[in-house]
Motif scaffolding. Structure first.
Motif, short mmCIF file in Angstrom:
data_model
loop_
_atom_site.label_atom_id
_atom_site.label_comp_id
_atom_site.label_asym_id
_atom_site.label_seq_id
_atom_site.Cartn_x
_atom_site.Cartn_y
_atom_site.Cartn_z
N GLU A 127 -24.68 3.42 22.00
CA GLU A 127 -24.77 3.95 23.36
C GLU A 127 -23.65 4.95 23.63
O GLU A 127 -23.87 6.02 24.20
CB GLU A 127 -24.69 2.82 24.38
N TYR A 131 -24.23 8.60 22.72
CA TYR A 131 -25.03 9.42 23.63
C TYR A 131 -24.21 9.88 24.84
O TYR A 131 -24.37 10.98 25.32
CB TYR A 131 -26.28 8.66 24.09
N VAL A 132 -23.32 8.98 25.28
CA VAL A 132 -22.45 9.36 26.40
C VAL A 132 -21.57 10.54 25.99
O VAL A 132 -21.37 11.49 26.75
CB VAL A 132 -21.60 8.15 26.86
N GLU A 155 -23.54 13.83 25.88
CA GLU A 155 -23.72 14.40 27.22
C GLU A 155 -22.43 15.07 27.69
O GLU A 155 -22.45 16.18 28.22
CB GLU A 155 -24.14 13.29 28.18
N ALA A 156 -21.31 14.38 27.46
CA ALA A 156 -20.02 14.92 27.90
C ALA A 156 -19.74 16.24 27.18
O ALA A 156 -19.29 17.22 27.78
CB ALA A 156 -18.91 13.91 27.62
N SER A 198 -21.90 19.00 28.61
CA SER A 198 -21.55 19.47 29.95
C SER A 198 -20.06 19.85 30.04
O SER A 198 -19.50 19.89 31.12
CB SER A 198 -21.92 18.42 31.00
N ALA A 255 -17.34 18.36 29.39
CA ALA A 255 -16.47 17.42 30.09
C ALA A 255 -15.49 16.73 29.15
O ALA A 255 -14.80 15.80 29.54
CB ALA A 255 -17.32 16.39 30.84
N ALA A 277 -28.89 13.48 15.13
CA ALA A 277 -29.13 12.84 16.42
C ALA A 277 -28.69 13.77 17.55
O ALA A 277 -29.39 13.92 18.56
CB ALA A 277 -28.38 11.52 16.50
N TYR A 320 -30.95 15.29 20.50
CA TYR A 320 -30.55 15.05 21.90
C TYR A 320 -30.49 16.37 22.66
O TYR A 320 -31.00 16.50 23.77
CB TYR A 320 -29.17 14.39 21.91
N SER A 352 -32.78 17.62 25.75
CA SER A 352 -32.13 17.99 26.99
C SER A 352 -32.68 19.33 27.48
O SER A 352 -33.00 19.50 28.65
CB SER A 352 -30.64 18.12 26.71
#
Lengths: 192, 247
Positions: free
Chosen positions: B3, B6-7, B10-11, B14, B16, B38, B42, B46
């Protein structure tokens, strides 16, 4: 890839992307009659030709809008190959037996072949992504819809009544789930 | 993938992540194929979702427009020829014969008279309302233009171009509007600029510039401009026809 020269027919791609009626009509006048003839000569009719053309243009539009499609060959060759491929697939679906088509080996234009293949792969991926998206749970689907429609994550969080940090984490986990679904499908592995 | 991975995806997407974390992330991309695959999937998903939802309205507008153009094309090009070969044909026969007589008449008449602008300026109705935000003004321009209210169309195009100075599509239709209004200085100016540019309207601009000269009865100028229309332009054949009449 980046080194290749962009063909002047890129104007048709740009015109589609801008939803420019002049250009779309020009595409119909200039390039569609050839496709119609081909389909009519190969077990199809006008209505089928109309659908094939329309679907193909939507695919090109989607690819252009999502991936900055750059045309490196004449539009005519590229468009015709895509329509032809789509029609052959349709025929295969309809009859289980092998269809024989009078085919002139491969097109002389390798560039067009390559680009058309790229677009076909794009289209199949899109279809697969859509299918897998439907397999996600409702909660994930709703969250993702909200995330991409409302751009600010703060608003999304407010909208579905969770904290900002949670909404953000949830978004990545949902796309993660989708990633897993896609990677596990046999179709995806054939596409690569 | 865990998990947490994936976080981090995303970070990263974006922007971050801190500089150190970006470095760490990119190292991992370079060293692990599984991680990279992967991540690429992803990222693709997106952008797929982004397109699907953010551009939902634009895509819908495109599909509707396409549907209409397609319908128009297939009906005018094929339906008459192919679908109506039935008994109704007998009734049409006389009507067709009559129209042919009229057409021949018109044709011969046209041969001996000077060609006029309105015979060639057959632009279709336009559809501008694609992009979300400025749609009110665009809608006004579109319906004013389509209904032939060129004074209103001009005022609206002018405003729209203030907001979007380099929009070739708007410039092009503004030029046509001004040919209709007889503001040739403005129209010809816009078209001259467009024909030297690189937009999709490049060749169309040459054609309409020629038509503007035709409307102003500057036949020699018109002829010279027509000669510049390249063979692959969609008005090439019409241009050739017009040239033969002017010569």
């Amino acid at each position: 890839m980046a080194e290749k020269k962009i063909h002047e027919d890129q104007k048709y791609i740009d015109g589609l992307l801008q939803n420019n009626s002049f250009i779309i009509k020009a595409i119909y006048d200039k390039f569609v009659p050839k496709v119609v003839n081909y389909i009519k000569q190969n077990n199809g009719d006008l209505d089928k030709a109309k659908d094939v053309v329309q679907d193909t243009l939507v695919t090109i539009y989607n690819q252009a809008s999502q991936k900055k499609l750059q045309l490196t060959c004449p539009f005519d060759a590229y468009f015709f190959l895509l329509c032809k491929r789509k029609w052959l697939n349709e025929l295969k679906k309809r009859t289980n037996k092998q269809v024989t088509i009078n085919e002139t080996v491969l097109s002389k234009d390798d560039e067009a072949q390559e680009l058309a293949l790229e677009t076909s792969v794009f289209e199949e991926k899109e279809a697969l992504f859509k299918e897998m998206f439907q397999k996600l749970g409702t909660a994930c689907r709703d969250l993702l819809k909200a995330t991409f429609k409302i751009k600010s994550m703060e608003e999304v969080a407010k909208h579905i009544g969770v904290s900002y940090a949670y909404a953000r984490k949830k978004k990545s986990l949902c796309i993660g789930k989708l990633t897993k679904l896609v990677q596990a499908s046999s179709k995806f592995n054939q596409l690569k | 993938m865990e998990e947490q991975d994936y976080v981090v995806f995303e970070a990263y997407l974006s922007n971050a992540l801190s500089e150190d974390n970006v470095k760490e992330f990119e190292d991992r991309l370079a060293s692990s194929l599984e991680f990279k695959t992967a991540f690429n999937t992803y990222k693709e998903l997106s952008s797929f979702l982004e397109h699907k939802y953010e551009k939902e309205e634009e895509t819908k507008a495109f599909q509707e427009n396409l549907e209409q153009i397609s319908k128009g094309h297939f009906e005018s090009k094929y339906t008459l020829k192919e679908k109506k070969k039935n008994k109704m044909f007998a009734l049409y026969k006389y009507a067709i014969a009559a129209s042919i007589v009229v057409l021949i008449g018109l044709f011969t008449f046209n041969q001996f008279s000077n060609p006029v602008y309105s015979n060639y300026a057959n632009y279709e109705t336009i559809s501008l309302t694609v992009r979300g935000g400025q749609s009110d003004l665009l809608k006004t321009a579109e319906s004013a233009f389509n209904s032939g209210d060129y004074i209103k169309a001009e005022a609206t195009f002018k405003d729209l171009l203030k907001l979007d100075v380099n929009n070739s599509e708007l410039k092009f239709y503004r030029a046509i509007t001004n040919i209709e209004l007889g503001n040739y200085k403005l129209s010809d100016n816009i078209l001259e600029n467009l024909q030297h540019g690189n937009s999709a309207f490049k060749n169309d601009a040459i054609w309409y510039l020629a038509l503007s000269k035709l409307k102003q009865k500057e036949y020699n100028n018109c002829l010279e401009i027509l000669k510049r229309i390249p063979k692959d332009a969609r008005f090439y054949e019409q241009a050739q026809e017009l040239m033969s009449k002017l010569d």
